[in-house]
Design an enzyme around this catalytic site. Structure first.
Site, short mmCIF file in Angstrom:
data_model
loop_
_atom_site.label_atom_id
_atom_site.label_comp_id
_atom_site.label_asym_id
_atom_site.label_seq_id
_atom_site.Cartn_x
_atom_site.Cartn_y
_atom_site.Cartn_z
N THR A 142 18.07 2.86 27.60
CA THR A 142 17.96 3.57 28.89
C THR A 142 16.55 3.51 29.47
N LEU B 84 13.30 -0.62 20.71
CA LEU B 84 12.45 -0.25 21.86
C LEU B 84 12.31 1.26 22.00
N ALA C 89 11.18 4.93 21.64
CA ALA C 89 9.95 5.58 21.18
C ALA C 89 9.58 6.67 22.18
N SER D 75 2.29 -2.32 20.44
CA SER D 75 1.59 -2.07 21.70
C SER D 75 0.11 -2.40 21.64
N GLU E 294 -1.97 -0.56 22.80
CA GLU E 294 -2.66 0.70 22.53
C GLU E 294 -3.20 0.74 21.10
N TYR F 60 -0.16 8.44 19.86
CA TYR F 60 0.81 7.37 20.14
C TYR F 60 0.33 6.05 19.52
N ASN G 171 0.38 -3.73 28.65
CA ASN G 171 1.12 -2.96 29.67
C ASN G 171 1.98 -3.87 30.54
N HIS G 172 3.23 -3.47 30.70
CA HIS G 172 4.10 -4.22 31.62
C HIS G 172 4.91 -3.22 32.44
N ARG H 209 3.38 3.13 38.56
CA ARG H 209 4.53 3.61 39.34
C ARG H 209 4.15 4.86 40.12
N ARG I 200 -7.79 11.98 29.71
CA ARG I 200 -7.23 12.12 28.36
C ARG I 200 -8.31 12.56 27.37
N ALA J 143 -9.04 11.31 24.64
CA ALA J 143 -9.73 10.05 24.31
C ALA J 143 -8.96 8.97 25.05
P1 NDP Z 1 10.48 4.06 28.14
O1 NDP Z 1 9.74 5.34 27.94
O2 NDP Z 1 10.87 3.66 29.53
O3 NDP Z 1 11.82 4.10 27.25
C1 NDP Z 1 11.83 4.66 25.96
C2 NDP Z 1 13.25 4.67 25.41
O4 NDP Z 1 13.27 5.27 24.10
C3 NDP Z 1 14.24 5.48 26.26
O5 NDP Z 1 15.46 4.77 26.31
C4 NDP Z 1 14.40 6.76 25.43
O6 NDP Z 1 15.64 7.40 25.64
C5 NDP Z 1 14.35 6.20 24.02
N1 NDP Z 1 14.11 7.20 22.99
C6 NDP Z 1 13.03 8.00 22.86
N2 NDP Z 1 13.16 8.76 21.79
C7 NDP Z 1 14.36 8.49 21.20
C8 NDP Z 1 15.05 8.98 20.05
N3 NDP Z 1 14.57 9.91 19.27
N4 NDP Z 1 16.27 8.44 19.75
C9 NDP Z 1 16.79 7.49 20.53
N5 NDP Z 1 16.18 6.99 21.63
C10 NDP Z 1 14.97 7.49 21.96
O7 NDP Z 1 9.61 2.90 27.46
P2 NDP Z 1 9.47 1.34 27.85
O8 NDP Z 1 10.79 0.78 28.15
O9 NDP Z 1 8.35 1.19 28.80
O10 NDP Z 1 8.93 0.76 26.47
C11 NDP Z 1 9.83 0.30 25.45
C12 NDP Z 1 9.11 0.27 24.12
O11 NDP Z 1 7.98 -0.59 24.20
C13 NDP Z 1 8.54 1.62 23.66
O12 NDP Z 1 8.63 1.66 22.26
C14 NDP Z 1 7.09 1.58 24.10
O13 NDP Z 1 6.31 2.43 23.30
C15 NDP Z 1 6.79 0.10 23.88
N6 NDP Z 1 5.75 -0.49 24.68
C16 NDP Z 1 5.82 -0.40 26.05
C17 NDP Z 1 4.89 -1.05 26.83
C18 NDP Z 1 4.92 -0.97 28.32
O14 NDP Z 1 3.91 -1.32 28.95
N7 NDP Z 1 6.04 -0.60 28.94
C19 NDP Z 1 3.79 -1.84 26.20
C20 NDP Z 1 3.85 -1.90 24.76
C21 NDP Z 1 4.80 -1.25 24.05
P3 NDP Z 1 15.85 8.57 26.72
O15 NDP Z 1 16.24 7.84 28.00
O16 NDP Z 1 16.95 9.35 26.12
O17 NDP Z 1 14.56 9.31 26.87
P1 GDR Z 2 -0.99 3.50 29.09
O1 GDR Z 2 -0.33 3.63 30.55
O2 GDR Z 2 -1.59 4.78 28.63
O3 GDR Z 2 -1.88 2.30 29.12
O4 GDR Z 2 0.29 3.26 28.17
P2 GDR Z 2 -0.58 4.63 31.76
O5 GDR Z 2 -0.02 3.96 32.95
O6 GDR Z 2 -0.10 6.02 31.45
O7 GDR Z 2 -2.20 4.72 31.87
C1 GDR Z 2 -3.00 3.59 32.12
C2 GDR Z 2 -4.43 4.03 32.43
O8 GDR Z 2 -4.46 4.69 33.69
C3 GDR Z 2 -5.30 5.83 33.60
N1 GDR Z 2 -4.93 6.82 34.61
C4 GDR Z 2 -3.77 7.49 34.66
N2 GDR Z 2 -2.65 7.40 33.89
C5 GDR Z 2 -1.60 8.19 34.23
N3 GDR Z 2 -0.47 8.08 33.50
N4 GDR Z 2 -1.64 9.06 35.28
C6 GDR Z 2 -2.74 9.19 36.08
O9 GDR Z 2 -2.77 9.99 37.02
C7 GDR Z 2 -3.85 8.35 35.76
N5 GDR Z 2 -5.08 8.19 36.32
C8 GDR Z 2 -5.71 7.26 35.62
C9 GDR Z 2 -5.10 6.32 32.17
O10 GDR Z 2 -6.19 7.16 31.79
C10 GDR Z 2 -5.03 5.01 31.41
O11 GDR Z 2 -6.32 4.60 31.04
C11 GDR Z 2 1.34 2.38 28.56
C12 GDR Z 2 2.64 2.91 27.93
O12 GDR Z 2 3.72 2.17 28.45
C13 GDR Z 2 2.62 2.75 26.43
O13 GDR Z 2 3.91 3.08 25.91
C14 GDR Z 2 2.30 1.29 26.10
O14 GDR Z 2 2.26 1.11 24.71
C15 GDR Z 2 0.97 0.90 26.74
O15 GDR Z 2 1.07 1.07 28.14
C16 GDR Z 2 0.61 -0.56 26.45
#
Ligand code: NDP
Ligand code: GDR
Length: 330
Positions: free
Chosen positions: A11, A79, A81, A124, A126, A148, A177-178, A190, A277, A279
């Site tokens: 989802t 995926l 988390a 990640s 991170e 995290y 990040n994607h 977003r 944050r 950190a």
């Molecule tokens: P999202 O936050 O959009 O999606 C996370 C998903 O995990 C959701 O479907 C959520 O379900 C599900 N989930 C969370 N907790 C549980 C649980 N206890 N049991 C079952 N399902 C659970 O993340 P992304 O799609 O952006 O990322 C996918 C994965 O990649 C994550 O592990 C993220 O940490 C990792 N990642 C993401 C990056 C990015 O830039 N997007 C970069 C690097 C790694 P629900 O809808 O119910 O909340």
């Molecule tokens: P990140 O993504 O922490 O890299 O994790 P996020 O978009 O939350 O933050 C990126 C950077 O932007 C700065 N920032 C802010 N961030 C948020 N969310 N809101 C704000 O208002 C804002 N202003 C500045 C943050 O300080 C940060 O430095 C994402 C997630 O998808 C993780 O699950 C994944 O593993 C990593 O990317 C790679």
């Protein structure tokens, strides 16, 4: 033979892109979802009749064993988390359970049911946190800066450990990040694209942000799920950095997004320290040479294309919301 894939986190942003990608490759796609009092399936709404959803939870070992036994997937993409970094500072233990130990639970279930299942772990950038070198490769030491990031380091090493210890075809994709129009609205890209659209259309006045100097290597989610799949098609499992190799600041993202709607961002953006944050990770930039060389993977969408894609999608969505509201009050 039809291949079966099981996606945890279907989802989420990546889950929905990956499900679509695998369906186009004629996979039978199964998704794990957790129960909620109201369904949360918007991102996979258009795939609902083509994917099979099953309830289970990363916190419940037996539910994972039963699910994997029922589906018997050839490939499992983990995926799911708790993926939002700020929440991990507020809920570090829950983050450790989902994002860290959850990986071991899935691997244990595979080990018990069928160790031949190919496993992908969503690691990640991170994990690099306070970066030890630039750009970051598969060999760069980790220095996570959030609960995290710490949990993801655990998930990464347990994946490596099950590959080496139990001969499981387990890969860790170290994805930078994607983003996409399906990105959660609390993530910075977003949040910005949505605000640029709302301000342009007159339904929002200001955008409050934290650290504008943070730099990230931002790519498009649609490109990155292709890399996940490619990893599981190789002869041997390995770990891969997936990144564009370019970094940009949050400020640059804001500038481009507002420029795209013809506005001067400085008139609308304000800093709110609440978004700082405890950190932060100040800079990340990946070197995806191994993925390029061994998987033949490279990103297709550029940074400016990504920003425009996200802002355009939000403009369209907000316009529709406004039109629907007008129609309802008429
Ligand atoms: P999202 O936050 O959009 O999606 C996370 C998903 O995990 C959701 O479907 C959520 O379900 C599900 N989930 C969370 N907790 C549980 C649980 N206890 N049991 C079952 N399902 C659970 O993340 P992304 O799609 O952006 O990322 C996918 C994965 O990649 C994550 O592990 C993220 O940490 C990792 N990642 C993401 C990056 C990015 O830039 N997007 C970069 C690097 C790694 P629900 O809808 O119910 O909340
Ligand atoms: P990140 O993504 O922490 O890299 O994790 P996020 O978009 O939350 O933050 C990126 C950077 O932007 C700065 N920032 C802010 N961030 C948020 N969310 N809101 C704000 O208002 C804002 N202003 C500045 C943050 O300080 C940060 O430095 C994402 C997630 O998808 C993780 O699950 C994944 O593993 C990593 O990317 C790679």
């Amino acid at each position: 033979m039809t291949k079966r894939a099981l996606i945890t986190g279907i989802t989420g942003q990546d889950g929905s892109y990956l499900a679509k990608f695998l369906l186009e490759k004629d996979y039978e796609v199964h998704g794990m979802v957790r129960r909620a009092s109201t369904e949360n399936f918007e991102r996979i709404a258009d795939l609902r009749d083509r994917v099979q959803l099953h309830q289970a939870d990363l916190l419940d070992q037996l539910s994972l064993v039963r699910l994997i036994d029922r589906v018997r997937p050839h490939e499992l993409y983990n995926l799911a988390a708790m993926s939002f970094v700020p929440t991990s500072f507020e809920q570090p233990l829950l983050t450790g359970e989902f994002t860290g130990l959850g990986v071991t639970r899935v691997l244990e279930a595979i080990r018990q049911v069928d160790p031949k299942i190919r496993f992908y772990q969503a690691s990640s950038s991170e994990m690099f946190g306070s970066v030890r070198e630039e750009p970051q490769t598969e060999n760069t030491p980790f220095y996570p800066r959030s609960p995290y990031g710490v949990a993801k380091v655990y998930g990464h090493w347990i994946t490596v450990n099950y590959r080496e210890g139990f001969d499981i075809f387990a890969c860790s994709g170290i994805l930078f990040n994607h983003e996409s129009p399906l990105r959660g609205k609390e993530f910075v890209t977003r949040k910005i694209s949505d605000a640029a659209a709302r301000i342009k259309l007159g339904v929002q006045d200001k955008l409050y942000l934290g650290n504008l100097d943070a730099q990230r290597d931002w790519g498009f989610a649609g490109d990155y799920v292709r890399a996940m799949w490619l990893m599981l098609q190789q002869d041997k499992p390995d770990d891969y950095v997936v990144a564009t190799g370019e970094k940009h600041s949050v400020r640059q993202f804001v500038e481009l997004a507002f420029q795209h709607v013809g506005l001067d961002w400085k008139k609308y953006v304000e800093i709110d320290p609440a978004f700082y944050r405890p950190a932060d990770v100040h800079t990340l930039c990946g070197d995806a040479s191994r993925a390029h060389r061994e998987l033949g993977w490279k990103p297709e969408v550029t940074f400016p294309e990504l920003v425009r894609m996200m802002v355009d999608a939000d403009l369209k969505r907000v316009e529709k919301e406004i039109a629907d509201e007008d129609a309802a009050t008429r």
